[in-house]
Design an enzyme around this catalytic site. Structure first.
Site, PDB file in Angstrom:
ATOM      1  N   LYS A 105       0.820  -1.230   0.000  1.00 43.92           N
ATOM      2  CA  LYS A 105       0.000   0.000   0.000  1.00 43.92           C
ATOM      3  C   LYS A 105       0.842   1.263   0.000  1.00 43.92           C
ATOM      4  O   LYS A 105       0.433   2.282  -0.561  1.00 43.92           O
ATOM      5  CB  LYS A 105      -0.991   0.000   1.168  1.00 43.92           C
ATOM      6  CG  LYS A 105      -0.372  -0.181   2.557  1.00 43.92           C
ATOM      7  CD  LYS A 105      -0.444  -1.618   3.025  1.00 43.92           C
ATOM      8  CE  LYS A 105       0.626  -1.906   4.054  1.00 43.92           C
ATOM      9  NZ  LYS A 105       0.298  -2.924   5.001  1.00 43.92           N
ATOM     10  N   GLU A 129      -5.822  -5.631  -4.498  1.00 42.19           N
ATOM     11  CA  GLU A 129      -6.839  -5.929  -3.468  1.00 42.19           C
ATOM     12  C   GLU A 129      -6.238  -6.025  -2.070  1.00 42.19           C
ATOM     13  O   GLU A 129      -6.821  -5.566  -1.089  1.00 42.19           O
ATOM     14  CB  GLU A 129      -7.561  -7.235  -3.829  1.00 42.19           C
ATOM     15  CG  GLU A 129      -8.643  -7.643  -2.852  1.00 42.19           C
ATOM     16  CD  GLU A 129      -9.731  -6.593  -2.719  1.00 42.19           C
ATOM     17  OE1 GLU A 129     -10.528  -6.458  -3.643  1.00 42.19           O
ATOM     18  OE2 GLU A 129      -9.776  -5.894  -1.679  1.00 42.19           O
ATOM     19  N   VAL A 132      -5.590  -2.976   0.920  1.00 35.83           N
ATOM     20  CA  VAL A 132      -6.527  -2.382   1.890  1.00 35.83           C
ATOM     21  C   VAL A 132      -7.375  -3.485   2.512  1.00 35.83           C
ATOM     22  O   VAL A 132      -8.041  -4.249   1.803  1.00 35.83           O
ATOM     23  CB  VAL A 132      -7.458  -1.349   1.202  1.00 35.83           C
ATOM     24  CG1 VAL A 132      -8.427  -0.748   2.218  1.00 35.83           C
ATOM     25  CG2 VAL A 132      -6.640  -0.254   0.531  1.00 35.83           C
ATOM     26  N   GLY A 187       2.815 -11.110  13.186  1.00 32.65           N
ATOM     27  CA  GLY A 187       2.982 -10.755  11.771  1.00 32.65           C
ATOM     28  C   GLY A 187       1.991  -9.713  11.276  1.00 32.65           C
ATOM     29  O   GLY A 187       1.814  -9.551  10.080  1.00 32.65           O
ATOM     30  N   GLU A 190       3.841  -3.569  10.540  1.00 28.93           N
ATOM     31  CA  GLU A 190       4.825  -3.261   9.496  1.00 28.93           C
ATOM     32  C   GLU A 190       6.229  -3.478  10.054  1.00 28.93           C
ATOM     33  O   GLU A 190       6.424  -3.519  11.273  1.00 28.93           O
ATOM     34  CB  GLU A 190       4.681  -1.792   9.069  1.00 28.93           C
ATOM     35  CG  GLU A 190       3.331  -1.441   8.479  1.00 28.93           C
ATOM     36  CD  GLU A 190       2.991  -2.276   7.260  1.00 28.93           C
ATOM     37  OE1 GLU A 190       3.724  -2.221   6.274  1.00 28.93           O
ATOM     38  OE2 GLU A 190       1.998  -3.023   7.316  1.00 28.93           O
ATOM     39  N   ASP A 201       0.121   4.018   7.845  1.00 29.23           N
ATOM     40  CA  ASP A 201      -0.391   2.873   7.069  1.00 29.23           C
ATOM     41  C   ASP A 201      -1.865   3.104   6.693  1.00 29.23           C
ATOM     42  O   ASP A 201      -2.276   2.824   5.560  1.00 29.23           O
ATOM     43  CB  ASP A 201      -0.238   1.606   7.926  1.00 29.23           C
ATOM     44  CG  ASP A 201      -0.792   0.369   7.254  1.00 29.23           C
ATOM     45  OD1 ASP A 201      -0.186  -0.089   6.273  1.00 29.23           O
ATOM     46  OD2 ASP A 201      -1.844  -0.134   7.695  1.00 29.23           O
ATOM     47  N   LYS A 205      -3.796   3.522   2.952  1.00 26.70           N
ATOM     48  CA  LYS A 205      -4.995   2.754   2.578  1.00 26.70           C
ATOM     49  C   LYS A 205      -6.157   3.677   2.222  1.00 26.70           C
ATOM     50  O   LYS A 205      -6.900   3.418   1.257  1.00 26.70           O
ATOM     51  CB  LYS A 205      -5.372   1.808   3.721  1.00 26.70           C
ATOM     52  CG  LYS A 205      -4.348   0.683   3.900  1.00 26.70           C
ATOM     53  CD  LYS A 205      -4.532  -0.061   5.211  1.00 26.70           C
ATOM     54  CE  LYS A 205      -3.560  -1.235   5.334  1.00 26.70           C
ATOM     55  NZ  LYS A 205      -3.525  -1.815   6.684  1.00 26.70           N
TER      56      LYS A 205
END
Ligand code: HSE
Length: 323
Positions: A105, A129, A132, A187, A190, A201, A205
């Site tokens: 993104k 896809e 976001v 996980g 970032e 982030d 988005k």
């Protein structure tokens, strides 16, 4: 049967999850697409990751051009992260006639026009896809199933890490630092979690969502953004006393004069609002269209397999078009 070759840049959390899905569901994907696909090349220097995902070392390379320009790659999955060199890699792949799928993104929001124009000019696709909402197929819905609508409002919880932190602090009284570490271990976060907790982030988005829903590109840096680092336990308690939860909300809307407004900030959301029930790493995207009314998309916004699911869906769309 048509054969399609795939190259993957990066076997991190998301690249690795994508590889696993392509392997795990190969039979059903082949049946559904009518395409016999093969991962022919993987860019990775971490041989532990190569081993962990059972990738044949013979297809692993440290030469990115072998994937971006090689004849044995038709679709490039860019899962390295960061604006550069990822954006340049994607442009090069598009210019060499390869379709690109990416969850990146930051790169897409920074270079949206360049990347989409390069895809068009070269008669290939860039599909985003996974950028976001992780596994939530909201972008495809906005650009395909809901494309007959004029959108007036988009509101969402778009970051799994911060929603996880707000949930654990609010519902379980856990401390910010410990929960952030937990989100990193799972996980969700970032590489530099500042991008999550400061709302950067989410700005990437929301920039992408606005480009698709309102046909208007706003650079992420131009979106007024407040993250969650200033939210205290006292703020959470004060919200609770009003039957509210604090959520990091991205909001964009168009007024009657056609003016687009947008912002990102922690907001008190009443328990009765559907967004208050969106917990942990889940995301939700709430859109209003002039024909459909209100629609809410809900699902896991981060993590290897949910994000990999969105990437594989995009790969399937491209393969179907090639079949
Ligand atoms: N760090 C991101 C998040 C990953 O927590 O939502 C998915 O975009």
């Amino acid at each position: 049967m048509k054969k399609v070759n795939i190259g993957i840049l990066g076997l991190g959390t998301v690249g690795g999850g994508t590889y696993d899905i392509l392997k795990m569901n190969k039979e059903l994907i082949t049946r559904r697409t009518g395409v016999d696909y093969c991962v022919t090349r993987v860019l990775e220097i971490n041989m532990k990751a190569v081993e962990a995902h059972g990738v044949d070392p013979a297809i692993v390379t440290s030469d990115v051009d072998a994937i971006l320009t090689g004849d044995d790659v038709d679709i490039v999955i860019e899962s390295l992260g960061g604006v550069e060199p990822s954006s340049s890699f994607m442009l090069k792949a598009l210019e060499h006639g390869k379709s690109v799928v990416t969850p990146n993104k930051a790169a897409v929001a920074a270079n949206y026009e360049k990347l989409t124009s390069a895809a068009k000019a070269n008669g290939v696709q860039i599909r985003i896809e996974a950028c976001v909402g992780g596994g939530i197929p909201a972008l495809t819905a906005i650009t395909e199933a809901l494309a007959g609508n004029e959108f007036t409002d988009v509101m969402g919880i778009l970051n799994g890490t911060t929603n996880y932190i707000m949930t654990k602090m609010g519902d379980e009284g856990l401390a910010y630092d410990a929960v952030l570490k937990d989100a990193q271990a799972k996980g969700f976060a970032e590489a530099d979690p500042t991008a999550d907790v400061e709302g950067i982030d989410v700005a990437n988005k929301l920039s992408i969502l606005m480009a698709l829903a309102f046909d208007k590109y706003v650079a992420p840096g131009d979106i007024p953004t407040v993250g969650i680092t200033g939210v205290t336990m006292d703020d959470i308690a004060a919200a609770k006393a009003k039957d509210c939860k604090i959520k990091l909300i991205a909001h964009a809307s168009v007024d009657e004069a056609g003016k687009l407004s947008y912002e990102i900030k922690p907001m008190e959301i009443p328990y009765s609002h559907p967004l208050a029930g969106v917990s942990n790493e889940f995301n939700a995207i709430y859109v209003t269209g002039n024909a459909v009314g209100e629609v809410m998309f809900y699902g896991k916004g981060a993590g290897a397999l949910p994000t990999g699911s969105a990437i594989v869906g995009d790969v399937i769309s491209i393969m179907k078009a090639m079949a």
